[in-house]
Design a protein around this motif. Structure first.
Motif, PDB file in Angstrom:
ATOM      1  N   PRO A 120      14.818 -36.382 -37.935  1.00 32.70           N
ATOM      2  CA  PRO A 120      14.393 -36.434 -36.539  1.00 32.70           C
ATOM      3  C   PRO A 120      15.575 -36.211 -35.609  1.00 32.70           C
ATOM      4  O   PRO A 120      16.727 -36.463 -35.974  1.00 32.70           O
ATOM      5  N   THR A 121      15.297 -35.749 -34.414  1.00 33.39           N
ATOM      6  CA  THR A 121      16.333 -35.601 -33.392  1.00 33.39           C
ATOM      7  C   THR A 121      16.672 -36.949 -32.790  1.00 33.39           C
ATOM      8  O   THR A 121      17.835 -37.252 -32.504  1.00 33.39           O
ATOM      9  N   SER A 122      15.655 -37.783 -32.613  1.00 32.40           N
ATOM     10  CA  SER A 122      15.855 -39.133 -32.078  1.00 32.40           C
ATOM     11  C   SER A 122      14.678 -40.003 -32.474  1.00 32.40           C
ATOM     12  O   SER A 122      13.686 -39.527 -33.023  1.00 32.40           O
ATOM     13  N   GLY A 123      14.803 -41.284 -32.200  1.00 34.43           N
ATOM     14  CA  GLY A 123      13.768 -42.235 -32.576  1.00 34.43           C
ATOM     15  C   GLY A 123      14.001 -42.798 -33.968  1.00 34.43           C
ATOM     16  O   GLY A 123      14.955 -42.419 -34.666  1.00 34.43           O
ATOM     17  N   THR A 124      13.131 -43.717 -34.376  1.00 36.71           N
ATOM     18  CA  THR A 124      13.279 -44.387 -35.667  1.00 36.71           C
ATOM     19  C   THR A 124      11.933 -44.428 -36.395  1.00 36.71           C
ATOM     20  O   THR A 124      10.873 -44.267 -35.791  1.00 36.71           O
ATOM     21  N   ALA A 125      12.012 -44.659 -37.698  1.00 40.76           N
ATOM     22  CA  ALA A 125      10.798 -44.849 -38.494  1.00 40.76           C
ATOM     23  C   ALA A 125      11.124 -45.730 -39.679  1.00 40.76           C
ATOM     24  O   ALA A 125      12.233 -45.647 -40.241  1.00 40.76           O
ATOM     25  N   THR A 160       5.711 -33.471 -38.170  1.00 43.05           N
ATOM     26  CA  THR A 160       5.639 -34.925 -38.354  1.00 43.05           C
ATOM     27  C   THR A 160       5.676 -35.291 -39.830  1.00 43.05           C
ATOM     28  O   THR A 160       6.423 -36.190 -40.244  1.00 43.05           O
ATOM     29  N   ILE A 161       4.875 -34.601 -40.645  1.00 48.34           N
ATOM     30  CA  ILE A 161       4.854 -34.841 -42.086  1.00 48.34           C
ATOM     31  C   ILE A 161       6.239 -34.617 -42.690  1.00 48.34           C
ATOM     32  O   ILE A 161       6.705 -35.397 -43.518  1.00 48.34           O
ATOM     33  N   LYS A 162       6.902 -33.556 -42.283  1.00 45.08           N
ATOM     34  CA  LYS A 162       8.226 -33.244 -42.839  1.00 45.08           C
ATOM     35  C   LYS A 162       9.248 -34.326 -42.500  1.00 45.08           C
ATOM     36  O   LYS A 162      10.096 -34.663 -43.327  1.00 45.08           O
ATOM     37  N   PHE A 172      12.906 -26.381 -27.790  1.00 42.91           N
ATOM     38  CA  PHE A 172      11.485 -26.601 -28.085  1.00 42.91           C
ATOM     39  C   PHE A 172      11.270 -27.992 -28.673  1.00 42.91           C
ATOM     40  O   PHE A 172      11.911 -28.370 -29.663  1.00 42.91           O
ATOM     41  N   VAL A 173      10.383 -28.766 -28.068  1.00 46.48           N
ATOM     42  CA  VAL A 173      10.065 -30.114 -28.549  1.00 46.48           C
ATOM     43  C   VAL A 173       8.819 -30.015 -29.432  1.00 46.48           C
ATOM     44  O   VAL A 173       7.701 -29.830 -28.942  1.00 46.48           O
ATOM     45  N   ALA A 174       9.011 -30.148 -30.751  1.00 43.93           N
ATOM     46  CA  ALA A 174       7.903 -30.022 -31.695  1.00 43.93           C
ATOM     47  C   ALA A 174       7.119 -31.320 -31.818  1.00 43.93           C
ATOM     48  O   ALA A 174       5.891 -31.307 -31.950  1.00 43.93           O
ATOM     49  N   LYS A 187       0.548 -30.527 -28.643  1.00 45.62           N
ATOM     50  CA  LYS A 187       1.890 -30.139 -28.212  1.00 45.62           C
ATOM     51  C   LYS A 187       2.897 -31.243 -28.495  1.00 45.62           C
ATOM     52  O   LYS A 187       3.745 -31.575 -27.661  1.00 45.62           O
ATOM     53  N   GLY A 188       2.796 -31.817 -29.692  1.00 42.19           N
ATOM     54  CA  GLY A 188       3.780 -32.793 -30.142  1.00 42.19           C
ATOM     55  C   GLY A 188       3.573 -34.200 -29.653  1.00 42.19           C
ATOM     56  O   GLY A 188       4.322 -35.107 -30.023  1.00 42.19           O
ATOM     57  N   ARG A 189       2.564 -34.434 -28.839  1.00 39.75           N
ATOM     58  CA  ARG A 189       2.333 -35.767 -28.289  1.00 39.75           C
ATOM     59  C   ARG A 189       0.993 -36.323 -28.789  1.00 39.75           C
ATOM     60  O   ARG A 189       0.012 -35.594 -28.897  1.00 39.75           O
TER      61      ARG A 189
END
Length: 241
Positions: free
Chosen positions: A53-58, A43-45, A14-16, A206-208
Motif C-alpha cells: 500500500p502507499t499509505s494506511g494499515t491493515a 485491493t485483493i493484491k 492515479f489513486v486506485a 473509483k477506489g472508494r
C-alpha cells in the motif's frame, strides 16, 4: 480476520484505492462489488501481500500486513482473475504440482488431491490436460489449486469472469460449500453473483467504498428494492452511505 484502516494505493497520480476502511469476520463470504477499474483487484493484491500500500494499515489474522507478510502468506491463498493452471499438465498433475510447491508432505499429497477432486467434481476429467478443459472446469481447477493448502482466507478475484450461465451457477455451488470452513473475499461486477453468494457486500467505485452491509441493509439504506438500483445510485458521484 481482516481489518483495514485508511488503506490507500496510488500509481503515480492515479489513486486506485482510496482510504479503504473494512472489517471482515471469520467465516464470512465478503464481496467487493464494482465496475471494471473500481479498485477491486488492487485491493485483493494489497491484502494478499502481492503489492504494498502507499499509505494506511491493515491487519490480517491479527498480524500486520507489512511487518508479518511471510506469516500471512503461509495462511492465505489467491485464485487470480487469470485462470492459474499449467495448461499441459492434466488435472491430477496440476494438483500434485501445487501441493508439492507448498510443501505438503508426500504421504499427504494423495489424500489432499483426492479431496479437491471430490469437492470440485473433477473425477471424470482428472487425466485430461488442463488446456482441453472447458472454461468452467478450468476455473474449478484453479480454485481447487488455491484451496489444497487449506488456507484460512481465500481471495477469489472475479472467479466466474467469462463463464456461461450454467458454468457460473455450477461454480457458485462449489463456492457456497467453501463457506463452511474458509473465510472468502470475492471480487465481482456481477450483481446477481454478489447477491447469491455474499454474507456482506462492499460497493466500491473509483477506489472508494460507497456502502457496506448485507444486501438487505444496503437496500434499506438506499431506499431501493433491488441491488441493481442501489448499485446504480451509489455509482453516482454524490451518493455514499
Amino acid at each position: 480476520m481482516i481489518e483495514t484502516k485508511h488503506l490507500t494505493k496510488k500509481f503515480g497520480d492515479f489513486v486506485a484505492v482510496d482510504d479503504l476502511n473494512l472489517s471482515i469476520e471469520k467465516g464470512e463470504l465478503f464481496s467487493l462489488l464494482g465496475l471494471n477499474g473500481a479498485g477491486k483487484t488492487t485491493t485483493i493484491k494489497m491484502l494478499s501481500c502481492l503489492i504494498l500500500p502507499t499509505s494506511g494499515t491493515a491487519t490480517i489474522l491479527n498480524k500486520d500486513l507489512l511487518e508479518d507478510s511471510q506469516y500471512i502468506k503461509q495462511r492465505i491463498n489467491v485464485s487470480p482473475q487469470e485462470t492459474a493452471i499449467a495448461r499441459n499438465l492434466n488435472v491430477q498433475e496440476n494438483l500434485e504440482m501445487i501441493a508439492g510447491i507448498y510443501g505438503i508432505s508426500k504421504d499427504m499429497i494423495y489424500d489432499k488431491v483426492e479431496e479437491m477432486i471430490t469437492v470440485f467434481s473433477l473425477s471424470e476429467v482428472r487425466k485430461k490436460k488442463a488446456r482441453l478443459l472447458s472454461g468452467g472446469m478450468q476455473r474449478r481447477l484453479s480454485i481447487a489449486m488455491a484451496l489444497i493448502t487449506d488456507p484460512e482466507i481465500l481471495f477469489l478475484d472475479e472467479p466466474t469472469l467469462g463463464l456461461d450461465v450454467i458454468a457460473r451457477r455450477e461454480l457458485w455451488s462449489n463456492i457456497k460449500k467453501l463457506k463452511e470452513k474458509t473465510t472468502i473475499i470475492l471480487t465481482t461486477h456481477y450483481l446477481e453473483e454478489a447477491e447469491a453468494l455474499s454474507d456482506r457486500v462492499a460497493i466500491i467505485q473509483k477506489g472508494r467504498i460507497k456502502a457496506v452491509g448485507t444486501v438487505a441493509e444496503i437496500l434499506n439504506q438506499t431506499n431501493t428494492n433491488k441491488l441493481e438500483d442501489a448499485f446504480v445510485l451509489l455509482n453516482e458521484e454524490e451518493h455514499t452511505i
